[in-house]
Write an enzyme that holds these catalytic residues in place. Structure first.
Site, PDB file in Angstrom:
ATOM      1  N   ASN A  81      73.925 -28.193 -34.145  1.00 57.71           N
ATOM      2  CA  ASN A  81      74.744 -27.459 -33.174  1.00 57.71           C
ATOM      3  C   ASN A  81      74.182 -26.053 -32.964  1.00 57.71           C
ATOM      4  OD1 ASN A  81      76.735 -26.932 -31.348  1.00 57.71           O
ATOM      5  ND2 ASN A  81      78.434 -27.261 -32.757  1.00 57.71           N
ATOM      6  N   HIS A 112      86.672 -24.505 -34.411  1.00 63.12           N
ATOM      7  CA  HIS A 112      86.775 -25.957 -34.344  1.00 63.12           C
ATOM      8  C   HIS A 112      88.202 -26.439 -34.108  1.00 63.12           C
ATOM      9  CE1 HIS A 112      82.643 -26.165 -35.853  1.00 63.12           C
ATOM     10  NE2 HIS A 112      82.656 -27.398 -35.405  1.00 63.12           N
TER      11      HIS A 112
END
Length: 484
Positions: free
Chosen positions: A323, A354
């Site tokens: 990521n 998140h």
């Protein structure tokens, strides 16, 4: 793509593809996501050929990209699209009205788990940095010279940057200036020539075709899909917390299953990020410049480096290549700006980004002592294994195994999500990674404190960096970048 989904999952998005979902046995939200990405791939080619900046105004390109993106959000999330729409409007209001000197006070409030917010905050810091010329605190000045903006965006530019169909569903987050250059036709010129001035760059440098890169990435997606349909279902994550398995299987068997189940869980992430990268490339976005072989690279906004992940011999190297673009964002908005304990604060921000599942917080808080331990081991131990190639090879094999097992232990809660299963897993593993990491930090910090520096004052060897002597390179056009 971050959460485990089941066939009973109730999506708020479109039900048009429910028969397809029932036929193949996949959750409807995943079917909707895949359908949108397939459509986005075709739309990206159309966007490149028929809405080329050669003969299409930037306003039209912005408008089309935004409308397609909003359509995807509504199709996948239904009325939840109101949430992100309101959020984007509120953020724009803050952007155009807030005092640029105090804009950072608002940005952390907006740091929740939406790609659009990730891009909004990145834009705010880029604009602030460009206006105030605060370059002395940045680890790589050239990066900020190429990624900052000296003016606030118009509404259509802002909406397009945050809601465009190329990245609305799964990213990647990219720099505002790079995106505007792409829309206005200067992207390839600036990446291939290194120029930061001039207009209509497509008239100066022949635009290279991204077809080879798109084809290669789609082939990778095909392999990842096959692995997902086979390995992922053969090694379910939830079996790690099965009561019978925990009670009957020996520790080494459970450790081995954890390793293989985490390995088997990765293809879905590889697929999502790689197909998103291919979509951006198909539209003509993502040109990085010339690589070492003299070929045009289309990896400017790539979010994943699969080979580097699978062969990582350190926690840092794994994080560097996972990521990637979110790591750029985390480093820019948190790590480089934290006055103390930047590593811990960056991991905590990553957990907040998140979402609200407890498993996310277990994962990123667990990563803190592991990162500190890895840093201490490299600083104090590694030099003793560099005397010869065979010795170094043994060191690499051992550190590869240790890295992969630490990753498995760390990310298991990320996939289990809830507190109960997470604690059940950690108890079955006797909290061994937690204990070993903390003891390693204590022992090595006491036995070999570096001269002239303090490990307790929050100094910055690098975000989650077990290689304090080698600062990570932030610019996506040249080197690897950092990950949460």
């Amino acid at each position: 793509m971050d959460e485990l989904t089941t066939s009973s999952f109730k999506t708020t998005g479109s039900k048009w593809l429910l028969p397809v979902s029932d036929f193949f046995g996949f959750p409807l939200d995943q079917v909707n996501f895949l359908a949108c990405q397939v459509f986005a791939l075709g739309a990206a080619f159309w966007f490149r050929f028929y809405l080329s900046p050669h003969f299409t105004s930037p306003v039209v390109r912005h408008a089309v990209a935004t409308l397609f993106g909003l359509s995807f959000v509504i199709f996948c999330f239904g009325w939840y699209a109101v949430h992100i729409s309101i959020l984007v409007v509120v953020c724009y209001r803050i952007l155009v009205t807030a005092d640029i000197h105090n804009i950072h006070r608002y940005t952390m409030i907006m740091a929740i788990s939406y790609l659009a917010v990730c891009q909004v905050i990145a834009m705010l810091f880029q604009i602030k940095t460009g206006l105030l010329a605060v370059l002395q605190t940045v680890s790589n000045v050239s990066f900020f010279l190429s990624s900052t903006s000296s003016s606030k965006p118009s509404l259509i530019e802002y909406l397009s940057y945050n809601l465009n169909f190329l990245s609305i569903l799964v990213g990647p987050c990219s720099h505002y200036k790079d995106y505007i250059d792409f829309i206005e036709g200067r992207h390839v010129q600036r990446r291939l020539s290194g120029s930061n001035t001039g207009q209509n760059g497509y008239d100066k440098v022949p635009e290279p075709s991204p077809m080879a890169a798109v084809t290669r990435k789609l082939l990778i997606c095909g392999v990842c899909m096959v692995l997902f349909l086979t390995l992922t279902k053969a090694f379910p994550i939830t079996y790690n917390v099965d009561s019978h398995f925990i009670n009957e299987a020996p520790f080494l068997t459970r450790l081995a299953y954890a390793f293989f189940s985490i390995q088997a869980a990765r293809p879905k992430f590889y697929f999502a990020w790689t197909v998103a990268d291919a979509i951006n490339n198909a539209a003509g976005y993502g040109c990085k410049g010339m690589d070492e072989a003299g070929q045009v690279s289309w990896d400017l906004i790539s979010n994943i480096s699969i080979w580097e992940i699978e062969t990582a011999t350190s926690f840092k190297k794994f994080i560097d290549n996972w990521n990637i673009q979110t790591g750029v964002w985390l480093k820019t908005v948190c790590y480089d700006r934290a006055s103390c304990y930047p590593t811990a604060l960056t991991f905590i921000l990553s957990a907040l980004w998140h979402g609200v599942y407890p498993g996310y917080y277990f994962t990123f808080i667990t990563a803190i002592p592991i990162t500190l331990a890895a840093r201490a081991v490299r600083k104090n131990v590694r030099q003793y294994f560099l005397s010869s190639h065979p010795v170094k090879l043994v060191y690499d094999v051992v550190t590869w195994a240790a890295t992969q097992l630490c990753i498995c232990y760390t990310v298991m809660p990320f996939l289990l999500l809830a507190v109960g299963p997470t604690m059940q897993y950690y108890r079955s593993m006797y909290f061994h990674i937690h204990i070993i990491s903390i003891l390693t930090v204590i022992v090595l910090s006491q036995s070999h404190k570096p001269r002239g520096s303090s490990s307790s004052n929050g100094t910055k060897p690098g975000p989650y960096d077990p290689h304090p002597q080698a600062q990570p390179q932030l610019q996506p056009s040249n080197n690897n970048v950092k990950r949460k």
